[in-house]
Write an enzyme that holds these catalytic residues in place. Structure first.
Site, mmCIF file in Angstrom:
data_model
loop_
_atom_site.group_PDB
_atom_site.id
_atom_site.type_symbol
_atom_site.label_atom_id
_atom_site.label_comp_id
_atom_site.label_asym_id
_atom_site.label_seq_id
_atom_site.Cartn_x
_atom_site.Cartn_y
_atom_site.Cartn_z
ATOM 1 N N LYS A 22 0.839 -1.198 0.000
ATOM 2 C CA LYS A 22 0.000 0.000 0.000
ATOM 3 C C LYS A 22 0.877 1.253 0.000
ATOM 4 C CE LYS A 22 -1.764 1.625 4.018
ATOM 5 N NZ LYS A 22 -1.533 3.059 4.267
ATOM 6 N N ASN A 23 1.834 1.304 0.934
ATOM 7 C CA ASN A 23 2.596 2.543 1.086
ATOM 8 C C ASN A 23 3.527 2.805 -0.093
ATOM 9 O OD1 ASN A 23 1.288 3.051 3.433
ATOM 10 N ND2 ASN A 23 2.987 2.518 4.795
ATOM 11 N N CYS A 118 -4.850 8.551 9.720
ATOM 12 C CA CYS A 118 -5.108 7.864 10.988
ATOM 13 C C CYS A 118 -4.934 8.845 12.146
ATOM 14 C CB CYS A 118 -4.110 6.725 11.181
ATOM 15 S SG CYS A 118 -4.472 5.267 10.227
ATOM 16 N N ARG A 123 1.262 14.482 13.226
ATOM 17 C CA ARG A 123 1.648 14.306 11.830
ATOM 18 C C ARG A 123 1.692 15.614 11.030
ATOM 19 N NH1 ARG A 123 -0.818 8.661 9.759
ATOM 20 N NH2 ARG A 123 1.256 8.435 8.949
ATOM 21 N N ASP A 308 4.353 0.350 12.149
ATOM 22 C CA ASP A 308 3.113 -0.202 11.578
ATOM 23 C C ASP A 308 2.888 -1.668 11.956
ATOM 24 O OD1 ASP A 308 2.576 2.222 10.449
ATOM 25 O OD2 ASP A 308 3.022 1.648 8.394
ATOM 26 N N ARG A 400 -8.786 0.122 4.324
ATOM 27 C CA ARG A 400 -7.752 1.037 3.815
ATOM 28 C C ARG A 400 -6.463 0.285 3.507
ATOM 29 N NH1 ARG A 400 -6.245 5.661 7.490
ATOM 30 N NH2 ARG A 400 -4.855 5.888 5.707
#
Ligand code: UD1
Length: 422
Positions: A22-23, A118, A123, A308, A400
């Protein structure tokens, strides 16, 4: 709203295919904005975050076609007609900020809403802004939007990130590909997703060295061309499914997995007493008999233990023999899964960035709530070994980042279903 019901007990056995990252995909997709020619990504994961990025790129005038059920993304940015990334889209996902560097480099201006994502900490964007300003951009914050411009084009420079931020590294590297002259980015992040991005940019004609180390050097070029690129394996999905047999018992082979993607994590599994073997197909993970041992974990930038995977690792350590201390050093508010695990009988004491987990013999199923992407999957993992039924609500977080989560877990024998509860 959908919920997931997991009934604990029973060992797991079989294979789980691991998707593209995903990232990585979320930074490879905005790379299309750098070129007029097509960029095609294969091995893309089928996730709602990818749909959000598709929506964002389309809103800027890029064409994005999802082929082969979403596994292939064919993109073209020959006709960009908007340079504003609106809050309505950006608020859904922090990675939306990755359009800033490419748009600024290609168009000379960009307006990007400050992101959401999230709820795991503040952030901010300061590291991205400082790096792009070092390349000659002028950036102002107005009404929640970053207004960035580089009227004379970006210029290569030497810049050191105060912290090895993944996103700031990606934005800066993409921006520098079209800057005039040489950029040296120091204290760059070294994550495999950055290495994957650089490999793709290089196929597009970028001149970059040093990816995977702390110093990345980019020699700007006048234009970039098209490319086809296969997205790297998702190391977080990999680590998550490796924990399934570690928690429930049995043996599971994670297809496509490689140790080099999850080295620090594998070292912790080894200390717990979980066996991991690499073969041609992937990684084979087994837990044979007895309780696992407690271990201490500190989250760090790559190649350290990934933040993560911290929530999922905590789920494992809840039933370890002894006391484990988990220290979260990347995000300040990332233990929201702890109170939910406590509802399942775990003994966890959270003090700031430290969580002390006193292992218990067994967890008990309970209704719990997913609070963010990785927290939600940690509750499913905990449910695999708990006595009785665990009902995880708010599972939209899961969509997600985990494709076909129910199918992947049930394929190795887990009792899991997705239902609509009122
Ligand atoms: C990426 C990953 C995310 C992962 C994280 C850390 C994507 C799409 N997301 O997020 O899953 O958890 O790396 O491995 O790739 N920070 C600042 N100022 C900034 C930027 C970041 O202070 O300008 C801080 C953040 O608040 C956080 C830390 O740096 O505390 C790490 O953030 P960063 O590495 O930038 O993570 P992301 O790129 O957002």
């Amino acid at each position: 709203m959908d919920s997931i019901i997991v009934t604990g007990g029973g060992e797991l056995d079989g294979q789980i295919p691991i998707a593209g990252a995903k990232n990585a995909c979320l930074t490879l997709m905005p790379a299309t904005l750098l070129s007029e020619e097509p960029l095609t990504l294969t091995n893309a994961p089928r996730l709602s975050d990818i749909k959000t990025m598709t929506e964002l790129l389309s809103s800027l005038g890029a064409e994005v076609s999802s082929l082969q059920g979403g596994k292939v993304l064919a993109m073209s940015s020959h006709n960009l007609n908007n340079h504003t990334a609106h809050y309505d889209i950006v608020r859904k996902m922090r990675a939306s900020n990755l359009v800033l560097g490419p748009m600024l480099a290609r168009l000379g201006h960009a307006i990007v809403s400050l992101p959401g994502g999230c709820a795991i900490g503040a952030r901010p964007m300061d590291l991205h802004i400082d790096a792009l300003e070092a390349l000659g951009a002028e950036i102002e914050l107005k009404d929640g939007y970053l207004h960035a411009q580089a009227p004379g084009g970006l210029k290569g420079a030497t810049h050191e990130l105060r912290f090895a931020s993944v996103g700031a590294t990606e934005n800066t590297v993409m921006a520098a590909t079209l800057a005039k002259g040489t950029t040296v980015l120091k204290n760059a992040a070294r994550e495999p997703e950055i290495v994957d991005l650089v490999r793709c940019l290089r196929k597009m004609g970028a001149q970059i060295d040093g990816e995977g180390t702390s110093t990345i050097t980019i020699q700007g070029v006048d234009r970039l061309g098209g490319a086809t690129h296969q997205v790297v394996t998702d190391r977080i999905e990999l680590g998550t499914y490796m924990l399934a047999p570690a928690i429930a018992g049995g043996t599971v082979e994670c297809l496509g997995g490689r140790i080099e993607l999850v080295q620090a994590f594998c070292e912790k599994l080894d200390q717990c007493g979980i066996s991991v073997e690499e073969n041609e197909a992937g990684l084979k993970v087994s837990r044979k008999n007895g309780r696992i041992r407690a271990v201490d974990v500190v989250t760090e930038v790559f190649p350290g233990f990934p933040t993560d995977l911290q929530a999922q690792m905590m789920a494992l350590l809840c039933t370890a023999d002894g006391t484990s201390v988990l220290e979260e050093k990347i995000f300040e508010n990332r233990f929201m899964h702890a109170p939910e695990l406590v509802r399942m009988g775990a003994e966890i004491d959270v003090q700031g960035g430290l969580a002390t987990v006193h292992g218990v013999d067994r967890l008990k199923g309970a209704p719990v709530m997913a609070t963010d992407l990785r927290a939600s999957v940690s509750l499913i993992l905990a449910g695999l070994a708990a006595e009785g039924e665990t009902i995880v609500s708010r599972v939209y977080h899961l969509d997600r980042g985990y494709e076909q989560v129910v199918r992947k877990f049930s394929g190795v024998g887990a009792k899991i279903e997705r239902v609509q509860l009122k």
